[in-house]
Enzyme design. Sequence first.
Site, mmCIF file in Angstrom:
data_model
loop_
_atom_site.group_PDB
_atom_site.id
_atom_site.type_symbol
_atom_site.label_atom_id
_atom_site.label_comp_id
_atom_site.label_asym_id
_atom_site.label_seq_id
_atom_site.Cartn_x
_atom_site.Cartn_y
_atom_site.Cartn_z
ATOM 1 N N LYS A 22 -26.041 3.987 8.763
ATOM 2 C CA LYS A 22 -26.708 3.041 8.534
ATOM 3 C C LYS A 22 -27.833 3.585 7.791
ATOM 4 C CE LYS A 22 -26.947 -1.200 10.790
ATOM 5 N NZ LYS A 22 -26.824 -1.242 12.124
ATOM 6 N N ARG A 92 -32.627 -1.437 14.421
ATOM 7 C CA ARG A 92 -31.061 -1.916 14.375
ATOM 8 C C ARG A 92 -30.941 -0.091 14.764
ATOM 9 N NH1 ARG A 92 -31.140 -2.839 7.996
ATOM 10 N NH2 ARG A 92 -28.443 -3.671 8.472
ATOM 11 N N GLY A 101 -19.986 -3.940 14.814
ATOM 12 C CA GLY A 101 -20.705 -5.244 15.387
ATOM 13 C C GLY A 101 -21.310 -4.427 16.962
ATOM 14 N N MET A 103 -23.090 -2.130 18.236
ATOM 15 C CA MET A 103 -24.677 -2.197 18.963
ATOM 16 C C MET A 103 -25.570 -3.482 18.444
ATOM 17 S SD MET A 103 -23.942 1.075 19.552
ATOM 18 C CE MET A 103 -25.007 2.144 20.205
ATOM 19 N N ARG A 336 -22.497 0.082 3.090
ATOM 20 C CA ARG A 336 -21.820 1.123 3.701
ATOM 21 C C ARG A 336 -20.182 1.023 2.923
ATOM 22 N NH1 ARG A 336 -21.415 -1.817 9.057
ATOM 23 N NH2 ARG A 336 -20.698 -4.132 8.715
ATOM 24 N N HIS A 454 -15.903 -11.327 13.259
ATOM 25 C CA HIS A 454 -14.973 -9.926 14.038
ATOM 26 C C HIS A 454 -14.007 -9.276 14.001
ATOM 27 C CE1 HIS A 454 -14.238 -7.920 17.808
ATOM 28 N NE2 HIS A 454 -15.053 -7.215 17.414
ATOM 29 N N ARG A 562 24.664 12.851 6.038
ATOM 30 C CA ARG A 562 25.660 12.965 7.332
ATOM 31 C C ARG A 562 27.234 12.773 7.411
ATOM 32 N NH1 ARG A 562 20.466 10.934 9.418
ATOM 33 N NH2 ARG A 562 20.178 12.770 10.800
ATOM 34 N N ARG A 662 26.246 17.717 5.312
ATOM 35 C CA ARG A 662 26.900 18.100 5.918
ATOM 36 C C ARG A 662 28.139 17.701 6.697
ATOM 37 N NH1 ARG A 662 23.183 16.968 11.453
ATOM 38 N NH2 ARG A 662 24.602 15.534 10.954
ATOM 39 N N GLU A 797 18.706 25.504 13.138
ATOM 40 C CA GLU A 797 18.314 24.793 13.941
ATOM 41 C C GLU A 797 18.678 25.028 15.389
ATOM 42 O OE1 GLU A 797 21.185 20.609 13.306
ATOM 43 O OE2 GLU A 797 22.482 21.953 12.612
ATOM 44 N N SER A 816 18.153 24.833 5.505
ATOM 45 C CA SER A 816 17.316 22.883 5.679
ATOM 46 C C SER A 816 17.210 23.145 7.482
ATOM 47 C CB SER A 816 18.744 22.112 5.540
ATOM 48 O OG SER A 816 18.182 20.839 6.043
ATOM 49 N N ASN A 820 15.360 18.720 14.278
ATOM 50 C CA ASN A 820 15.026 17.941 15.735
ATOM 51 C C ASN A 820 15.848 18.313 16.915
ATOM 52 O OD1 ASN A 820 14.053 15.614 14.344
ATOM 53 N ND2 ASN A 820 16.618 14.299 13.999
ATOM 54 N N ASP A 821 17.007 18.962 16.649
ATOM 55 C CA ASP A 821 17.768 20.128 17.234
ATOM 56 C C ASP A 821 16.809 21.582 17.631
ATOM 57 O OD1 ASP A 821 20.291 19.914 18.988
ATOM 58 O OD2 ASP A 821 20.646 18.943 16.555
ATOM 59 N N CYS A 884 15.155 18.654 7.376
ATOM 60 C CA CYS A 884 15.641 17.381 6.874
ATOM 61 C C CYS A 884 15.890 16.976 8.035
ATOM 62 C CB CYS A 884 17.150 17.329 6.856
ATOM 63 S SG CYS A 884 18.232 18.059 7.726
ATOM 64 N N TYR A 904 11.545 21.752 0.045
ATOM 65 C CA TYR A 904 11.397 20.241 -0.432
ATOM 66 C C TYR A 904 11.605 19.130 1.161
ATOM 67 C CZ TYR A 904 15.963 20.794 1.290
ATOM 68 O OH TYR A 904 17.231 21.292 1.969
HETATM 69 P P1 ADP Z 1 -25.115 -4.084 12.484
HETATM 70 O O1 ADP Z 1 -25.097 -3.005 12.675
HETATM 71 O O2 ADP Z 1 -24.168 -4.949 13.710
HETATM 72 O O3 ADP Z 1 -23.870 -5.394 11.652
HETATM 73 P P2 ADP Z 1 -27.478 -4.883 12.020
HETATM 74 O O4 ADP Z 1 -28.457 -4.017 12.139
HETATM 75 O O5 ADP Z 1 -26.618 -4.664 10.281
HETATM 76 O O6 ADP Z 1 -26.523 -4.638 12.593
HETATM 77 O O7 ADP Z 1 -28.239 -6.257 11.626
HETATM 78 C C1 ADP Z 1 -27.081 -7.289 11.834
HETATM 79 C C2 ADP Z 1 -27.994 -8.376 10.854
HETATM 80 O O8 ADP Z 1 -29.662 -8.742 10.919
HETATM 81 C C3 ADP Z 1 -28.233 -7.880 8.895
HETATM 82 O O9 ADP Z 1 -26.342 -8.002 8.291
HETATM 83 C C4 ADP Z 1 -28.718 -8.332 8.108
HETATM 84 O O10 ADP Z 1 -28.248 -9.664 7.958
HETATM 85 C C5 ADP Z 1 -30.046 -8.650 9.886
HETATM 86 N N1 ADP Z 1 -31.980 -7.810 9.670
HETATM 87 C C6 ADP Z 1 -31.391 -6.598 10.382
HETATM 88 N N2 ADP Z 1 -32.643 -6.234 9.633
HETATM 89 C C7 ADP Z 1 -32.986 -6.874 8.755
HETATM 90 C C8 ADP Z 1 -34.409 -6.502 8.354
HETATM 91 N N3 ADP Z 1 -35.310 -5.878 8.207
HETATM 92 N N4 ADP Z 1 -34.334 -8.109 7.789
HETATM 93 C C9 ADP Z 1 -34.119 -9.317 8.043
HETATM 94 N N5 ADP Z 1 -32.873 -9.314 7.589
HETATM 95 C C10 ADP Z 1 -32.425 -7.858 8.932
HETATM 96 MG MG MG Z 2 -24.416 -4.292 9.913
HETATM 97 MG MG MG Z 3 -25.111 -6.221 15.701
#
Ligand code: ADP
Ligand code: MG
Ligand code: MG
Length: 930
Positions: A22, A92, A101, A103, A336, A454, A562, A662, A797, A816, A820-821, A884, A904
């Site tokens: 990020k 973040r 989702g 952290m 990303r 998610h 075969r 074969r 083989e 060839s 397997n064998d 093979c 091959y």
């Molecule tokens: P994750 O890694 O779970 O996607 P993020 O760090 O991207 O978590 O944060 C989740 C959401 O929080 C982001 O998609 C964004 O919409 C919001 N967010 C994070 N930082 C900011 C910020 N500085 N200003 C506004 N929204 C933010």
């Molecule tokens: Mg995010």
């Molecule tokens: Mg998050």
Amino acid sequence: MMKRVYDFKEGNKGMKDLLGGKGANLAEMTTLGLEIPPGFIITTKTCIEFFEAGGKVPDGLWDEVEKHVAALERTTGKKFGDPKAPLLVSVRSGAPVSMPGMMDTVLNLGMNDKVAEAMIKLTGDERFVWDAYRRFVTMFSDVVMGQERHDFELLFEKVKTKEGVKGDTEVSSKGLKETVEGQKKLYKKLLKEEFPQDPLEQLRRSVMAVFNSWNIPRARTYRRVEGISDAMGTAVNVQTMVFGNMGWDSGSGVLFTRSPSDGTNELFGELLFNAQGEDVVAGIRTPIKLADLHTQQPKLYAELKAIAEKVERHYREMQDMEFTIEKGKLWILQTRDGKRTARSAIKVAVDMAKEGIITEEEAVKRITPNNVDQLLHPQFDPEGKKKATLLAKGLNASPGAAVGKAIFNADRAEELGKGGEDVIMVRPETTPDDVNGMVVSQGFLTQHGGGTSHAAVVARGWGKPCVAGCEDIKIDTARNLFTVGGITIKEGDVISIDGATGEVFLGRVPKVDPKFEEEKELIQALDWADEIKALGVLTNADNPEDSRRARMFGAKGIGLCRTEHMFFDQEGEEISRRENVQNMILHSEVAAPLLRQLEALEARAETGDEEAKKEAKELKVKLSKNKEVVEYRKALANLMPFQRGDFEGIFEAMDGYPVIIRLIDPPMHEFLPPREELIEAVTRLRCTGENPKELEEKEHLLHVVESLWETNPMLGLRGCRAGLMYPGLTEMQVQAIMEAAVNEAKKGVVVHPEIMIPLTSHINEMHAEYAKLHKVAQKVLKDAKMSMKFKIGTMIEIPRAALTADEIAKSAEFFSFGTNDLTQMTFGISRDDAEGKFLLNFVDRGLLPYNPFQVIDREGVGQLMKMGVEKGRATRPDLEVGICGEHGGDPRSIEFCHLIGLNYVSCSPYRVPIARLAAAHAQLNHPKKK
Ligand code: ADP
Ligand code: MG
Ligand code: MG
């Protein structure tokens, strides 16, 4: 001194290991000149330092952080706690590898009582301020202080109920203020302290919480499943807040630059007006689709599209972005590489190459064998669907067909899934805590949440089918059931979900194979792969239908045909092939030794031994009248035309390509009735005295079966040994092959027959078979007055064959590897016995790095192969060598075959596309002259 904190202006996308994905991308986009709220990054190394010190912050970190806060204050003209211009930030997490989702993020940090009052004056928007404060208290209490989020949200829910409203945005400012007050009280009650008012204190605690979140169980589970190292650590991003909840000209959203489900080149994503980012990801309110924004707010759509294109071209890859609009101004908060389905991955790669963004090689490299595998996986049969009961329709979040028992809880799913049952996770919506159950599920069905929820994100990442936001079903997690249109589905009831259409069916819907011919982009990518690869890709097929299918998949010949099945009965034929084989075996007791004697005499006669010549002539006449020999020969002669017919069909299907056939390789006893059955029959007949003639027959059969009985059939009379012990058997096959080739050639079919002798261990076996078979083949050609290139080679083989490959290549015209064998014999493991009993257990325990029957054991089996290639080519420099065994369809093994210089690989028809791709990858990663 080690630098632990980087400004966004100081990093770039190449620094993911240090700054996390990020942070590195935020830095890159800052430099690119996009609108990124300013901020700074604490490095992943600092997180590792923190853990190595047993959860203690390294000396000097806070000073460095404060310096960057001061710099941020200068850049933004805002200050922590400043009533004239308060600075709010988000904290973040960001690991080097994207962990969606996993952290937790804290928004609106810097908020306190004083700031709230000041912001109300500044913005005149009381609602917004209390809403931001409420979110901050909730997130801080949950993420940083480890309290139940639900308890804090409940206070908000109570206010909503009191005010009689449903949506978050309908709550009055008074109600929001009341919520904050209630939450702060709750905080004090739970934690025995006031809610922290000092922004720097809030920041320090949040940073530590992000560090700690690296090690929470759900993050660890995710890493284990994805094979991500625990030693990477997470970075911490501190970023100035922008507000998507400042009214209806504000909002937060996520977008993919192309469709993550089918790769279409259009913005795909969702936007929620008047909301902060967390709301979109959590799938709480139903957002508007970007596709609809196109017509509703064309200007905003165009702005998003322009940025999407710019970022995509810069990264040369489809992007998954997060953005926020604050009072009409667009800010980018994250980008990303977008996770995508197999279909999307293939289309995006091919389209990008065609658009000139990447090269064809890059496109091929980006498509994984797994993508191809998934795309060619079975889908639901349309007819079957019509007959099935459609329960509901949700969002088509991740394509694919899944059938399984409906399970409503992750632990239960894990239990059943690990027990080998097919399960489908059914949840109101999934969270990272459900991952353990999701891993073992065939697919997911959720009641809420959209295409970026998610469940949807995880499903696409793992290539599992998912139907999301299926609001028609009503899930009762307490009772483990859901109801829809008067039907109740209880835990364990079988359902089928179609992630490509969003349909949910009752019961098991049958599946059908996908249509390769219609996969335009895949076909294009594989054509590019063919131009790149050094290895040939052939197929294992032993009938015309498989041959044709493999050809359609791009196989350039048959690497293993075969012939055993040609000795068993075929439907609709007037004679029983099996009966003839049985006759051959029954009469072989007397006939075979005599015929071998004749063979020996004839061989001697050929060397000019006059006496042998005379003896051979006499014996020949004698044998032509011997009843046993006559029957034996008749049985073989009966089989010949049928086999010839089989081969004709195959040659025709493989017109223009080599066909490697074969010769027979079965344990002979398989053609006779089972011993137990015979004993029973003989015993019965003896007791009843009913049918003396039948008794005599059965007794004879039993006698033969017992004489053929082997303690260790895998190491018994198999492979070329059968040809060497049953005179005329392989000659019959070669005659059938060559006559078929001649017949087809006369029709104008281009034939390249290659005759392969199985299970050779000693050069003498090879010599003996070669000599007699070559003669048969030439006689057929001579009788037909035709010349044709053909080859006689062998499978390698048995370890001894690999060890003496230089010798064997004196006779064999090609090799060839029958891996397997070769694997069985190198490990001394009987696969059939081992896989069900201890082998997989060994893999689990790390005693073996992987199942050597799936992936070639490079050090052991591979060493023999390498030696076989080198020795073979020392004798015969242009020796054609292939593989093979099943490994011929496994990407890691294919790479090895490329490395040791095979010509091959040959694999089952369905693996052919994967093998073509894997062969191209091998060449791209390890280029060699073709
Ligand atoms: P994750 O890694 O779970 O996607 P993020 O760090 O991207 O978590 O944060 C989740 C959401 O929080 C982001 O998609 C964004 O919409 C919001 N967010 C994070 N930082 C900011 C910020 N500085 N200003 C506004 N929204 C933010
Ligand atoms: Mg995010
Ligand atoms: Mg998050």
